[in-house]
Design an enzyme around this catalytic site. Sequence first.
Site, PDB file in Angstrom:
ATOM      1  N   TRP A 136      49.085  41.675  46.359  1.00 10.92           N
ATOM      2  CA  TRP A 136      48.938  40.858  47.690  1.00 10.92           C
ATOM      3  C   TRP A 136      49.161  39.553  47.406  1.00 10.92           C
ATOM      4  O   TRP A 136      48.931  39.057  45.989  1.00 10.92           O
ATOM      5  CB  TRP A 136      47.309  41.250  47.371  1.00 10.92           C
ATOM      6  CG  TRP A 136      46.313  40.366  48.505  1.00 10.92           C
ATOM      7  CD1 TRP A 136      46.659  39.882  49.664  1.00 10.92           C
ATOM      8  CD2 TRP A 136      45.128  39.437  48.219  1.00 10.92           C
ATOM      9  NE1 TRP A 136      45.796  39.237  50.268  1.00 10.92           N
ATOM     10  CE2 TRP A 136      44.682  38.969  49.528  1.00 10.92           C
ATOM     11  CE3 TRP A 136      44.412  39.327  46.793  1.00 10.92           C
ATOM     12  CZ2 TRP A 136      43.572  38.082  49.375  1.00 10.92           C
ATOM     13  CZ3 TRP A 136      43.351  38.681  46.901  1.00 10.92           C
ATOM     14  CH2 TRP A 136      42.883  37.873  48.181  1.00 10.92           C
ATOM     15  N   ASP A 217      40.876  46.561  41.895  1.00 13.06           N
ATOM     16  CA  ASP A 217      40.509  45.936  43.312  1.00 13.06           C
ATOM     17  C   ASP A 217      40.377  46.934  44.406  1.00 13.06           C
ATOM     18  O   ASP A 217      41.549  47.663  44.540  1.00 13.06           O
ATOM     19  CB  ASP A 217      41.764  45.106  43.483  1.00 13.06           C
ATOM     20  CG  ASP A 217      41.525  44.193  44.584  1.00 13.06           C
ATOM     21  OD1 ASP A 217      40.533  44.349  45.565  1.00 13.06           O
ATOM     22  OD2 ASP A 217      42.138  43.043  44.846  1.00 13.06           O
ATOM     23  N   LYS A 253      37.650  45.340  55.234  1.00 10.88           N
ATOM     24  CA  LYS A 253      38.502  46.226  56.054  1.00 10.88           C
ATOM     25  C   LYS A 253      37.352  47.461  56.619  1.00 10.88           C
ATOM     26  O   LYS A 253      37.843  47.863  57.806  1.00 10.88           O
ATOM     27  CB  LYS A 253      39.690  46.754  55.439  1.00 10.88           C
ATOM     28  CG  LYS A 253      40.337  45.825  54.225  1.00 10.88           C
ATOM     29  CD  LYS A 253      41.125  44.803  55.198  1.00 10.88           C
ATOM     30  CE  LYS A 253      41.496  43.525  54.170  1.00 10.88           C
ATOM     31  NZ  LYS A 253      42.368  42.843  54.441  1.00 10.88           N
TER      32      LYS A 253
HETATM   33  C1  LMR Z   1      45.785  40.585  53.860  1.00 10.20           C
HETATM   34  O1  LMR Z   1      46.498  40.865  52.831  1.00 10.20           O
HETATM   35  O2  LMR Z   1      46.323  40.457  54.921  1.00 10.20           O
HETATM   36  C2  LMR Z   1      44.294  40.372  53.722  1.00 10.20           C
HETATM   37  O3  LMR Z   1      43.675  41.001  52.511  1.00 10.20           O
HETATM   38  C3  LMR Z   1      43.861  39.204  54.151  1.00 10.20           C
HETATM   39  C4  LMR Z   1      43.769  37.945  53.173  1.00 10.20           C
HETATM   40  O4  LMR Z   1      42.806  37.506  52.776  1.00 10.20           O
HETATM   41  O5  LMR Z   1      45.007  37.822  52.581  1.00 10.20           O
END
Ligand code: LMR
Length: 413
Positions: A136, A217, A253
């Site tokens: 992420w 996570d 989510k």
């Molecule tokens: C994403 O990866 O799009 C989400 O988890 C939103 C974020 O906070 O980045």
Amino acid sequence: MTFTNFWAKVPQGPADPVLGVTEAFKRDPSDQKINVGVGAYRDEDGKPYVLDSVRKAEDILHQKKSDKEYLPITGLAQFLVLASELAYGKDSKPLQEGRIAVVQSISGTGALRIGFEFIRQFYPGPKNLYLPQPTWGAHASVVEASGLTVKRYRYFDAETIGLDFDGMKEDIEAAEEGSIFLLHACAQNPTGVDPTQEQWREISDIIKRKKHLAFFDMAYQGFASGDVDRDAYAVRYFVEQGHEIMLAQSFAKNLGLYGERAGTFSMVCASVDEKDRVLSQLKRVIRPLYSSPPLHPAQLVTVILSDPELYAEWLTEVKKMSDRINAMRERLYDLLVENQTPGEWGHIKKQIGMFSYTGLTPEQVDAMAKYAHIYMTRDGRISMAGLNEHNIKYFADAMSKAVKGELGLKSSM
Ligand code: LMR
């Protein structure tokens, strides 16, 4: 040094890799524009979706007219119990024995921050935090902001567009004993590629043998398979195996509570006494950050998780969201094949959760934004939830053209 203009030398910061995409999308005046950047669910008409169970919980809360007193530093007690049961399972041994330290957090990111700060202060091993490659977009900055060192382990194999299981195992094995491994519990963001249950068991063995710390996570419980228990497999298996895991849990989510910021941070301790000491220190992490967590999101989640009818309705709604995403995967695949898009696109159907890691290059991503008004993160990740029957054909046509190198050529879109 001048004291008349203090901030003259502040440099412009880069846009956030995920949320910056939404900013660019908002600036685009085109009415054809599509945002498949941020991982936020959208309904069949591309609109933000508030779950019926959440609306009903809001009505119940409104009737109750509760006060607005401060929560304790650790958060709303009933919320913490219910959230832990959801993550760990009601029959979880350490939960029943009262040795899981759990605090309310500002959703998943806040949970990571609390956990990393606790590690920085108290972890006796090397403060190397291994992130999957890729992960992420905000993970590394949360780790760095907490003063830990970012390391990477292999995760994704671009050739098979699947898990680089051997690479992952090798890297876990090679890391200095007692390192910290961040694991996505399910629906890995951005790849949508998860280990199988059998692979999780192997990963657990190596992490245990190497005395590493597993930090999960879990931002997508329910979204991966439509089943909250199934998606918690890795977390629960590790706990059964005696790992003293740390866990960041988000309700953004699965309950669609993005802006409410509901979540927890928890960690399994060896005894009740140890848990009490850990909790006393977690409070000291939280207090100087934001004093105490917000009341409303914790109340909302509590109403839903404690009411059997609302709980059942919520599960149906998670499944519905996950099914719609899967239907979009099928549609996109079919359209790309129909358009004779060079390449093999089966991974779009196979990937799990909210995202598809398409394999589009950063240049193709840029072309999609510039010529077709379609916005996604530069790693080629698309939020499948941003697609619907109204825009998927336009999206697939643009994507095919981007892959063929035809976007931007005259009369292309
Ligand atoms: C994403 O990866 O799009 C989400 O988890 C939103 C974020 O906070 O980045």
